[in-house]
Design an enzyme around this catalytic site. Structure first.
Site, mmCIF file in Angstrom:
data_model
loop_
_atom_site.group_PDB
_atom_site.id
_atom_site.type_symbol
_atom_site.label_atom_id
_atom_site.label_comp_id
_atom_site.label_asym_id
_atom_site.label_seq_id
_atom_site.Cartn_x
_atom_site.Cartn_y
_atom_site.Cartn_z
ATOM 1 N N CYS A 1 -3.407 -7.559 -0.690
ATOM 2 C CA CYS A 1 -3.223 -6.786 0.537
ATOM 3 C C CYS A 1 -2.262 -7.499 1.475
ATOM 4 O O CYS A 1 -2.402 -8.696 1.673
ATOM 5 C CB CYS A 1 -4.581 -6.623 1.234
ATOM 6 S SG CYS A 1 -4.489 -5.964 2.901
ATOM 7 N N PRO A 2 -1.303 -6.861 2.091
ATOM 8 C CA PRO A 2 -1.056 -5.424 2.032
ATOM 9 C C PRO A 2 0.051 -5.022 1.051
ATOM 10 O O PRO A 2 0.545 -3.903 1.119
ATOM 11 C CB PRO A 2 -0.589 -5.121 3.462
ATOM 12 C CG PRO A 2 0.232 -6.328 3.831
ATOM 13 C CD PRO A 2 -0.420 -7.503 3.111
#
Lengths: 75, 156
Positions: free
Chosen positions: A14-15
């Site tokens: 992430c992200p």
């Protein structure tokens, strides 16, 4: 499922899977389908949230052998 | 549908606290938000061309997971900060987390607007040339103008 492009997001956290998905969709045509393969378990909820907020359609998601596979149809 | 907006104030210059502003800003931009990040005090370090001053220390950071328990007196020793920073960067890389440089570049690519607090730039005697290109310099009123009309406003 038929798809026009595949994004390998394996090993990314992430992200990045979301950012790469966004980037891949950017130069695809409306109605095209992007296949995304991720190993980040957080991307399961995130891809759905991305679809909900951007209007792109998450056609399906599945898991096999620690990999998460998504099919996203461009708005 | 009107464009959603997010404003973030980034005040910390440590490696751990550098991530939330860049992660949230880049993600919000990917979701179609218009985003501004205002960097003030130690947060200014995150806009420097050279990010080598952005480090992490176990000292005063009791929640930091350590491979072996380490007494505070040992955490103070010379070189511990560099070692902790190296280990954290190594871990981030192994887990596929983007580097700060990469996330910052992704923000800029996605038109996230970075604003450096002019007052703290002057306070710390930084030069405008210390900072990456494409940023703006402004004060509290500059931030308020955008922040006053946002959907999400965060202080990090």
């Amino acid at each position: 499922m038929d798809f026009q492009r595949e994004l390998d997001a394996r090993g990314l956290s992430c992200p990045l899977p979301i950012l790469r998905t966004k980037k891949s969709l950017a130069d695809m045509a409306s109605g095209d389908v992007l296949k995304v393969v991720s190993t980040d378990s957080g991307s399961v909820k995130d891809m759905q949230a991305f679809a909900n907020q951007t209007g792109n359609e998450l056609l399906s998601q599945s898991e096999a052998g620690g990999e998460y596979i998504f099919f996203m149809k461009k708005k | 549908m009107t464009t959603k907006r997010m404003a973030i104030i980034a005040t910390k210059g440590t490696l751990d606290m550098a991530y939330p502003p860049f992660i949230l800003a880049s993600t919000a931009a990917a979701l179609g938000y218009e985003v501004q990040v205002f960097f003030t005090f130690y947060g200014l370090q995150l806009l420097k061309k050279d990010l080598s001053d952005v480090k992490i220390s176990p000292l005063g950071n009791p929640a930091m997971p350590m491979p072996v328990p380490m007494p505070v007196l040992v955490q103070m020793l010379p070189g511990m900060e560099s070692m902790a920073t190296m280990m954290m960067k190594d871990k981030l890389k192994k887990k596929g987390v983007a580097s700060l440089e990469e996330l910052r570049a992704l923000c800029q690519e996605a038109d996230v607007k970075f604003i450096a607090c002019q007052m703290t730039v002057d306070l710390f005697d930084f030069e405008n040339s210390d900072f990456i290109d494409g940023i703006e310099f402004g004060g509290a009123a500059t931030f308020m103008e955008f922040a006053g009309d946002t959907d999400i406003c965060l202080f990090v």
